[in-house]
Design a protein around this motif. Sequence first.
Motif, PDB file in Angstrom:
ATOM      1  N   PHE A 104      86.231  71.359  97.057  1.00  0.00           N
ATOM      2  CA  PHE A 104      87.548  70.912  96.606  1.00  0.00           C
ATOM      3  C   PHE A 104      88.309  70.472  97.844  1.00  0.00           C
ATOM      4  O   PHE A 104      89.052  71.247  98.445  1.00  0.00           O
ATOM      5  CB  PHE A 104      88.273  72.020  95.851  1.00  0.00           C
ATOM      6  N   ILE A 105      88.091  69.238  98.237  1.00  0.00           N
ATOM      7  CA  ILE A 105      88.655  68.704  99.477  1.00  0.00           C
ATOM      8  C   ILE A 105      89.842  67.804  99.125  1.00  0.00           C
ATOM      9  O   ILE A 105      89.686  66.817  98.411  1.00  0.00           O
ATOM     10  CB  ILE A 105      87.585  67.929 100.262  1.00  0.00           C
ATOM     11  N   GLY A 106      91.011  68.166  99.631  1.00  0.00           N
ATOM     12  CA  GLY A 106      92.207  67.370  99.365  1.00  0.00           C
ATOM     13  C   GLY A 106      92.780  67.623  97.981  1.00  0.00           C
ATOM     14  O   GLY A 106      92.325  68.503  97.238  1.00  0.00           O
ATOM     15  N   ASN A 107      93.767  66.830  97.620  1.00  0.00           N
ATOM     16  CA  ASN A 107      94.465  66.997  96.351  1.00  0.00           C
ATOM     17  C   ASN A 107      93.948  66.086  95.239  1.00  0.00           C
ATOM     18  O   ASN A 107      94.341  66.233  94.090  1.00  0.00           O
ATOM     19  CB  ASN A 107      95.969  66.734  96.537  1.00  0.00           C
ATOM     20  N   ASP A 108      93.089  65.137  95.577  1.00  0.00           N
ATOM     21  CA  ASP A 108      92.589  64.172  94.598  1.00  0.00           C
ATOM     22  C   ASP A 108      91.341  64.742  93.930  1.00  0.00           C
ATOM     23  O   ASP A 108      90.252  64.777  94.524  1.00  0.00           O
ATOM     24  CB  ASP A 108      92.277  62.851  95.300  1.00  0.00           C
TER      25      ASP A 108
END
Length: 160
Positions: free
Chosen positions: A107-111
């Motif tokens: 789960f990398i970043g908000n996207d």
Amino acid sequence: MLCCTILSFVSKGQDEEHIFLFKQNKGQWNSKVNFKADILDGAMFLENTGITYHFVDKSFIRKNHANKNAIAPESVHGHVIKVNFNKANKNPKIYTSRKASHYENYFIGNDSTQWASNIGIFNEVTYSEMYPLIDFKIYEHESNMKYDFIVKPGGNTKNI
């Protein structure tokens, strides 16, 4: 069959049974990468026609791990070693085996469209027909990373 032992860097804490685990790329890394394996002080990336080793100087982390007031360095030293299989099949069929009982999520970043989940983890990856009538298999054997070029009848080792 040609058999070689490659870099034997122990990476602790990945799996109790296996030291080297190949994590499937589902978009969490560069699109050229098929699998990633963590190795001591770095990572190994399996690509269609080669392997990229990425090593990072982790001395700062080791030295300051417990020091909450440590100031991070402005830069980190590292090395990249690229191994290309000359004249190899640019799109080999890839098979995996010896699947781990667990998986990973990224789960990398908000996207959320960039997130990757249920990442398969394997102890063995085989590239079928890396060269005509020659397969390439990379795996762990007795805590060492090994690879084999499996030459089928009619295959020519000079192609490697």
